[in-house]
Design an enzyme around this catalytic site. Structure first.
Site, mmCIF file in Angstrom:
data_model
loop_
_atom_site.group_PDB
_atom_site.id
_atom_site.type_symbol
_atom_site.label_atom_id
_atom_site.label_comp_id
_atom_site.label_asym_id
_atom_site.label_seq_id
_atom_site.Cartn_x
_atom_site.Cartn_y
_atom_site.Cartn_z
ATOM 1 N N GLN A 491 41.815 28.045 44.634
ATOM 2 C CA GLN A 491 42.461 29.326 44.906
ATOM 3 C C GLN A 491 43.560 29.639 43.899
ATOM 4 O O GLN A 491 43.872 30.795 43.644
ATOM 5 C CB GLN A 491 43.057 29.334 46.310
ATOM 6 N N CYS A 492 44.142 28.584 43.339
ATOM 7 C CA CYS A 492 45.251 28.765 42.406
ATOM 8 C C CYS A 492 44.755 28.769 40.959
ATOM 9 O O CYS A 492 43.767 28.110 40.633
ATOM 10 C CB CYS A 492 46.281 27.648 42.565
ATOM 11 N N THR A 493 45.453 29.498 40.113
ATOM 12 C CA THR A 493 45.178 29.440 38.682
ATOM 13 C C THR A 493 45.902 28.217 38.131
ATOM 14 O O THR A 493 47.084 28.265 37.823
ATOM 15 C CB THR A 493 45.663 30.712 37.969
#
Length: 630
Positions: A491-493
């Protein structure tokens, strides 16, 4: 002259007092940055002499903004007509300015030699009779200066060259002009003075003196080659030293910020990029979609490049984890909408920026809209359409692939410059979208009569060359929901620190190059280290289509991908459908995941490929841009 001088006393002349108006330094700074640059050639200027009759107040010579030529005016030793419009206390006098590039250069000037040179000019004018035509040449002056443009400080030194008589002249008689002249002589003298001053004011002969002096003429003076010694460097508070002035504290903070921000760009024109067009950068309207790590970096770099019109769009809020990676936020911004906080930060960094923050989500394919929300989503689509229309450049910096679809469609339809940037863990991609498929058609009314021939025609641009592709041209599937069923790390970059800065630098540099190119959005794709690149045509170097880099490999390559007739974002099929059906087409694409594949022929393409037992690798790009920043 000493008005109290008695007969037989030495003839003495009181020194001038110089004054420099702030406008002079502002115009000199502008000339230095935009025209003179590194040129140290002597510059003819005009001073304005104000004679004073009071014995305790020295006569003054003033430099004003109009003392210098304008940026589009050629230098000339003659006085411009506009400068001759003086008054009885503003008599134009010719002078020379020597402005150096460095403080060391200023200190190294041979002032003795310089004064001797100016004295020689006076001596020549005496011998050739020029002083009888214009007495102002006897009042000639010179100024040496250095402008520290980064600090808005200046050092300068005036010189009023005067010939030294040996032996000194002595006063024979000295009386008021009114006592010496007849009415006819007074009128003639007054007329001559007014002609010099270019006024029609009345000359008060009571303040004028007529004297006779005894001068012992040396036999050597009869030749022009023997110039008397000269004095004339102005004394500063009793000492022989230059004057220093700083305008920084007196300037408006916004004006100071503007001049300081533009300084680096104008210095680039001095040596490295003399053909750089700064005006087109400042006038370009930029829309940044996504105010995350990339959006923050791109916005700051746009300002550094001289872009002054920036709009930031994002629907998210600043999280506690953001400030370390997203340069426009601090912990005090947590909980605020990113678009609003980012614009506030931009204005703090550079008050002159014209920045606007828009809180809005971008409608996306694969994210079906409940019926009760359809009207709101359609309004968002319409608003995004209007934003694309009123901007010149759109940066696609959002977190997911599907959030870039609608902006790509709108940019392609409106033929707007679009630049995409995306991050992986240690890799990045930056690309410029090609011109839209309908860009070669000038008559919008002809769109409705286009036939199937448009299918092939849309793969070329207005220049008749193969059209560059968009972000979706290499995809074999339509954009769908990429955020569902993701773990936290997905979900995170998750990217290496510094990668966003590198990527943003390439993205903004790419835009600057497009704007400097005479073909703009139609410019061909160029490659690094290629002998076929006409790099001389673009002052900023090559214009690639795609830039892909890897920090782990410390490498960067340039690629090109041409437009696809089956692209879901820029093919003639989807653009014509959008221009025909408008937002109804967009809503159907959002709510029906397979609609875009069916409409563009991707479904049939995959069926045909299945007969050859090919495996479709979805998302083979190593740049993991399908991530949500939290």
């Amino acid at each position: 002259m000493d008005v109290d001088a008695e007969e037989g006393t030495l003839l003495k002349f009181a020194p001038f007092q110089s004054r420099v108006d702030e406008g002079f330094w502002h115009r000199l700074s502008s000339l230095k940055l935009n025209k003179l640059r590194l040129d140290e050639s002597p510059m003819p200027i005009t001073g304005f002499f104000a004679p004073c009759s009071h014995k305790q107040v020295p006569s003054r010579l003033t430099l004003l903004a109009e003392s210098l030529p304008s940026e589009d005016q050629k230098q000339s030793s003659s006085l411009p007509a506009t400068l001759n419009q003086g008054n009885r206390n503003r008599c134009p006098v010719p002078g020379i300015l020597y402005n150096t590039n460095t403080l060391e250069g200023f200190n190294a000037i041979d002032r003795v030699s310089l004064l001797e040179t100016e004295a020689k000019k006076i001596w020549d004018d005496i011998h050739n009779g020029k002083v009888e035509e214009s007495s102002s040449v006897l009042l000639r002056f010179m100024v040496i200066s250095f402008a520290e443009l980064k600090k808005w400080s200046f050092c300068y030194w005036f010189a009023f060259p005067a010939l030294m008589l040996d032996p000194a002249a002595r006063v024979v008689s000295l009386r008021s002009a009114s006592q010496c002249l007849s009415l006819e002589q007074a009128e003639s003298l007054s007329s001559a003075c007014n002609e010099w001053r270019n006024t029609s004011s009345t000359t008060d002969l009571g303040f004028s003196l007529i004297g006779e002096a005894s001068i012992s003429v040396s036999p050597e003076w009869k030749t022009r080659d023997c110039t008397p010694k000269a004095v004339g460097w102005e004394v500063n508070k009793g000492n022989a030293k230059p004057n220093f002035i700083s305008l920084a504290k007196a300037m408006d903070p916004t004006s100071l910020a503007i001049s300081s921000a533009d300084l680096n760009l104008k210095l680039m024109k001095w040596r490295a990029v003399p053909d750089l067009n700064l005006s087109i950068l400042s006038a370009t309207r930029c829309l940044i979609l996504g105010a995350g790590t990339l959006g923050c970096e791109v916005a700051r770099l746009l300002m550094a490049w001289g872009f002054r019109k920036i709009t930031m769009l994002d629907s998210g809020k600043v999280a506690i984890s953001n400030p370390l990676r997203q340069s426009l936020y601090t912990l005090d911004d947590c909980g605020e909408f990113k678009a609003i906080a980012a614009v506030r930060s931009l204005n703090r960094i550079f008050p002159a920026v014209e920045a606007e923050g828009i809180v809005m989500a971008i409608p996306m394919p694969g994210h079906p809209v409940p019926e009760q929300e359809e009207q709101s989503v359609l309004e968002d689509c319409k608003r995004l359409h209007d934003l694309v229309e009123c901007h010149d450049v759109i940066f696609l910096l959002t977190d997911t692939r599907e959030s870039r679809w609608l902006p790509t469609l709108l940019c392609s339809s409106a033929n707007k410059i679009a630049i995409t940037a995306a991050l992986g863990f240690e890799s990045f991609v930056v690309m410029r979208h090609g011109a839209g498929p309908l860009s070669m058609i000038k008559d919008s009314g002809a769109l409705s009569s286009l036939s199937a021939e448009m299918h092939n025609l849309s793969l070329t641009n207005r220049m008749g060359k193969q059209r560059l592709g968009c972000y979706f041209c290499n995809d074999v599937v339509a954009p769908v929901d990429s955020t569902a069923n993701r773990t936290l790390d997905q979900q995170c970059t998750v990217a290496l620190p510094g990668l966003a800065s590198i990527t943003s630098g390439y993205a903004v540099k790419l835009l600057a190059g497009i704007l400097q190119d005479r073909l703009g959005i139609f410019a061909d794709a160029e490659f690094a280290n290629s002998a076929n690149n006409p790099s001389s045509e673009n002052c900023l170097g090559i214009l690639p289509h795609q830039i892909r880099g890897s920090l782990s490999q410390m490498s960067m390559i340039t690629l090109v991908g041409h437009a696809s007739s089956s692209c879901t974002g820029c093919s003639s099929t989807v653009i014509l459908e959008y221009q025909k059906r408008g937002l109804d087409f967009v809503l159907q694409a959002i709510n029906t995941p397979m609609y875009l594949e069916d409409r563009t022929g991707l479904t049939e393409l995959k069926k045909s490929a299945d007969s050859f037992n090919l495996d479709w690798e979805v998302g083979t790009d190593d740049v993991e841009d399908d991530c949500v920043e939290i």
